[in-house]
Design a protein around this motif. Sequence first.
Motif, PDB file in Angstrom:
ATOM      1  N   SER A 150       0.837  -1.218   0.000  1.00 58.99           N
ATOM      2  CA  SER A 150       0.000   0.000   0.000  1.00 58.99           C
ATOM      3  C   SER A 150       0.862   1.254   0.000  1.00 58.99           C
ATOM      4  O   SER A 150       0.834   2.041   0.944  1.00 58.99           O
ATOM      5  N   PRO A 151       1.642   1.462  -1.056  1.00 52.90           N
ATOM      6  CA  PRO A 151       2.543   2.616  -1.066  1.00 52.90           C
ATOM      7  C   PRO A 151       1.808   3.952  -1.077  1.00 52.90           C
ATOM      8  O   PRO A 151       2.375   4.964  -0.706  1.00 52.90           O
ATOM      9  N   LEU A 152       0.532   3.930  -1.502  1.00 54.78           N
ATOM     10  CA  LEU A 152      -0.175   5.204  -1.639  1.00 54.78           C
ATOM     11  C   LEU A 152      -0.990   5.561  -0.411  1.00 54.78           C
ATOM     12  O   LEU A 152      -1.725   6.546  -0.408  1.00 54.78           O
ATOM     13  N   ASP A 153      -0.872   4.757   0.650  1.00 51.41           N
ATOM     14  CA  ASP A 153      -1.529   5.093   1.907  1.00 51.41           C
ATOM     15  C   ASP A 153      -0.704   6.179   2.591  1.00 51.41           C
ATOM     16  O   ASP A 153       0.266   5.896   3.292  1.00 51.41           O
ATOM     17  N   PHE A 154      -1.107   7.442   2.381  1.00 49.59           N
ATOM     18  CA  PHE A 154      -0.228   8.538   2.798  1.00 49.59           C
ATOM     19  C   PHE A 154      -0.187   8.758   4.306  1.00 49.59           C
ATOM     20  O   PHE A 154       0.652   9.490   4.791  1.00 49.59           O
ATOM     21  N   THR A 155      -1.101   8.109   5.053  1.00 51.66           N
ATOM     22  CA  THR A 155      -1.058   8.291   6.504  1.00 51.66           C
ATOM     23  C   THR A 155       0.207   7.686   7.104  1.00 51.66           C
ATOM     24  O   THR A 155       0.607   8.054   8.192  1.00 51.66           O
ATOM     25  N   GLN A 156       0.863   6.764   6.379  1.00 49.17           N
ATOM     26  CA  GLN A 156       2.053   6.130   6.950  1.00 49.17           C
ATOM     27  C   GLN A 156       3.308   6.975   6.738  1.00 49.17           C
ATOM     28  O   GLN A 156       4.320   6.755   7.382  1.00 49.17           O
ATOM     29  N   TRP A 157       3.248   7.928   5.805  1.00 48.07           N
ATOM     30  CA  TRP A 157       4.452   8.702   5.468  1.00 48.07           C
ATOM     31  C   TRP A 157       4.538   9.982   6.296  1.00 48.07           C
ATOM     32  O   TRP A 157       3.531  10.578   6.626  1.00 48.07           O
ATOM     33  N   THR A 158       5.761  10.398   6.604  1.00 50.08           N
ATOM     34  CA  THR A 158       5.953  11.629   7.353  1.00 50.08           C
ATOM     35  C   THR A 158       7.354  12.174   7.099  1.00 50.08           C
ATOM     36  O   THR A 158       8.263  11.417   6.767  1.00 50.08           O
ATOM     37  N   ALA A 159       7.510  13.501   7.239  1.00 49.42           N
ATOM     38  CA  ALA A 159       8.845  14.102   7.127  1.00 49.42           C
ATOM     39  C   ALA A 159       9.372  14.461   8.507  1.00 49.42           C
ATOM     40  O   ALA A 159      10.450  15.018   8.647  1.00 49.42           O
ATOM     41  N   GLU A 160       8.580  14.105   9.518  1.00 46.70           N
ATOM     42  CA  GLU A 160       8.900  14.543  10.867  1.00 46.70           C
ATOM     43  C   GLU A 160      10.213  13.944  11.398  1.00 46.70           C
ATOM     44  O   GLU A 160      10.932  14.585  12.147  1.00 46.70           O
ATOM     45  N   ASN A 161      10.510  12.706  10.965  1.00 46.55           N
ATOM     46  CA  ASN A 161      11.751  12.071  11.423  1.00 46.55           C
ATOM     47  C   ASN A 161      12.962  12.929  11.072  1.00 46.55           C
ATOM     48  O   ASN A 161      13.869  13.102  11.873  1.00 46.55           O
ATOM     49  N   TYR A 162      12.947  13.457   9.842  1.00 46.69           N
ATOM     50  CA  TYR A 162      14.069  14.295   9.409  1.00 46.69           C
ATOM     51  C   TYR A 162      14.127  15.572  10.226  1.00 46.69           C
ATOM     52  O   TYR A 162      15.210  16.029  10.611  1.00 46.69           O
ATOM     53  N   ASP A 163      12.946  16.145  10.495  1.00 41.78           N
ATOM     54  CA  ASP A 163      12.894  17.361  11.285  1.00 41.78           C
ATOM     55  C   ASP A 163      13.493  17.113  12.664  1.00 41.78           C
ATOM     56  O   ASP A 163      14.338  17.865  13.148  1.00 41.78           O
ATOM     57  N   THR A 164      13.065  16.015  13.307  1.00 44.19           N
ATOM     58  CA  THR A 164      13.556  15.690  14.652  1.00 44.19           C
ATOM     59  C   THR A 164      15.070  15.512  14.648  1.00 44.19           C
ATOM     60  O   THR A 164      15.785  16.057  15.491  1.00 44.19           O
ATOM     61  N   VAL A 165      15.555  14.725  13.683  1.00 44.77           N
ATOM     62  CA  VAL A 165      16.981  14.404  13.666  1.00 44.77           C
ATOM     63  C   VAL A 165      17.822  15.643  13.396  1.00 44.77           C
ATOM     64  O   VAL A 165      18.822  15.899  14.058  1.00 44.77           O
ATOM     65  N   LEU A 166      17.369  16.450  12.422  1.00 44.70           N
ATOM     66  CA  LEU A 166      18.147  17.640  12.037  1.00 44.70           C
ATOM     67  C   LEU A 166      18.195  18.651  13.166  1.00 44.70           C
ATOM     68  O   LEU A 166      19.249  19.191  13.489  1.00 44.70           O
ATOM     69  N   ASN A 167      17.020  18.895  13.801  1.00 42.31           N
ATOM     70  CA  ASN A 167      16.978  19.968  14.787  1.00 42.31           C
ATOM     71  C   ASN A 167      17.186  19.490  16.216  1.00 42.31           C
ATOM     72  O   ASN A 167      18.102  19.945  16.881  1.00 42.31           O
ATOM     73  N   ALA A 168      16.354  18.543  16.668  1.00 40.58           N
ATOM     74  CA  ALA A 168      16.467  18.134  18.074  1.00 40.58           C
ATOM     75  C   ALA A 168      17.729  17.313  18.335  1.00 40.58           C
ATOM     76  O   ALA A 168      18.286  17.341  19.419  1.00 40.58           O
TER      77      ALA A 168
END
Lengths: 326, 304
Positions: B73-91
């Motif tokens: 189900s690659p098109l199930d967009f609820t599973q995708w997020t960019a938050e991991n990158y945000d957390t890693v880059l900033n926090a």
Amino acid sequence: MLKAINALLAILAGVGGGFALYLILNWLVERLPGRWEDRLKPYIFIGPAIVFVTAFLVYPALRTAYLSFFDDEGEKFVGLANYVELLSESDFLNALFNNLLWLIVVPAGVVIAGLIVAVLADQLGTRSENAVKSFIFLPMAISFVGASTIWRFVYAYQPEGRPQIGLLNAVWTLFGANPVAWIQIDTARLNSLLLMVIMIWLQTGFAMVLLSAAIKNVPVETLEAARIDGASDVQIFFQVVVPQIWSTVITVFVTVLILTLKIFDIIYVMTGGEFNTDVIGNRFITELINFNNDGRASAIVVMLLIAVIPVMVYQVRQFRQMEATR
Amino acid sequence: MTTATPPLAPHAERAPARPGAGKPRRGVGAVVVRLALLIMVLLWTIPTIGLLVTSGRNPEVVASSGWWTVLSSPLDFTQWTAENYDTVLNAQGMANAFLNSLVVTIPATVIPILVAAFAAYAFTYMRFPGRDFFFIVLVGLLVIPLQVAFIPLLQVFGTIGLVGTFPAVWLAHAAFGMPLAVYLLRNYMQGLPGEVIESAKVDGASHFVTFWRLIIPMSTPALAAYAIFQFLWVWNDLLVALIFLGPGENEVVTVNLSTLVGTLGSDWQLLTAAAFITMIVPMIVFLSLQRYFVRGLTAGSVKG
């Protein structure tokens, strides 16, 4: 933003400093009277390179050898005590043994995997051959730390009953087996072998490139001649191709051997030397950073250095031969 | 850092195509060959794909299902997020580490090239007492374990306050890369046509002018090959960065990632995002300059 500007300034300072040094030195030499200019100029050209390797490699190597006979602070002379101590500790002997295993398995594994890809891909059309090689080659750009993270995830373990998100355990449990904490299993050094897989995975591309170039340089006439004599493909490979690419095989083997001798990052990231996976490269860091023991850390480096000396002699000899035939 | 290969010939590209050899096979043999290669390619790519996929998934789905389940189900967009990158880059400080890696890597690549190019020129075109001796020493140093340098350098850097600063790593990397740089460049320069240099001398050009106007432009392929080695080597290095910069304000991406592996344990969505950030620059450099890299490899091999 401020950080980015500082970073840019630091880069400019580092690069500019190098350039300035040369302009100044050359300007000085050109002021000298003619005869002196010719005599001194070569040394101005090689000088900085020689200063670099003397100050950062030759002198420290001698100093490290000297420190290996002193205590943890480098103050009291202790003779061979550091060596004797290390070589009588089971932990250190264990690390030596693991290193030996790495040296046996990894270079051979890399050469064999590289040969397989090089030989098989040679039989495809040019376009598919290049595509296959790019995929195998790509991990060369990945750091040991990055690759360790990738493979830690492949080996990830969840207790039985929970979904296995690590690829290896997912496949393993597919056949009805119980999930395994792979990295902790030191039976038959299984965990060390799984760590070696990472190194082989990273270095196969390097072996493939060199071996493939060598295979393509094997004259076709020698292959045709063997074929006419009725040799099978396997015979041709082992009796015609392998002897002609042997010097490249040795080059690849020695390069990977040196790299393996000093292996550190993979163990540092994956286990920190726990579960019986320690090696001397990691042991050195433990002694230096965690225990702050300069004497013992130096003694470990000297052992590494002694292991490398035969390769150094070999290199210099190879180089002399090459120069003689130039 | 092995050197037992012939020098990089400036004008020799690849060997001419061999008629007959390497032609596609037919029949069962061809199927076996293709199957074996397919398996190898999958083994060499799937682990990295798993990393990339996981770095974009929600924490809940990462912990409860394998990354390969996205295939259904690659098109199930609820599973995708960019938050991991945000957390890693900033926090988790990866953005800072990324800048530090650039600050470390660029000068640590340029300085040894500059220094080594001058030395290689002198080794190739100048005659002076001690030339062969110095060069043999450099060849011997090609395989020396870097660890020999750490303890004394830490002591010296410690007394002059350089530990933990960028110049300390620049100098260390420049020196550690020097033997290979001089060796590769000198071998390349020896293959350049001698007449060009002779005629420049006749025209009264100084060594400095000959070097700067003639030799450097003609040596671009070798300079590029070495630059790529050194860039990848320094960017991917953990050992030197750990010793001379350590964790903290000036840490580079490899040090940051190795710390995260220890502290985040099984937060795989964060670890994979962090790992991908460390990999992106070398991947781009590598893919765009692969041609030079391969040429350099077949000419002089890599360092260790």
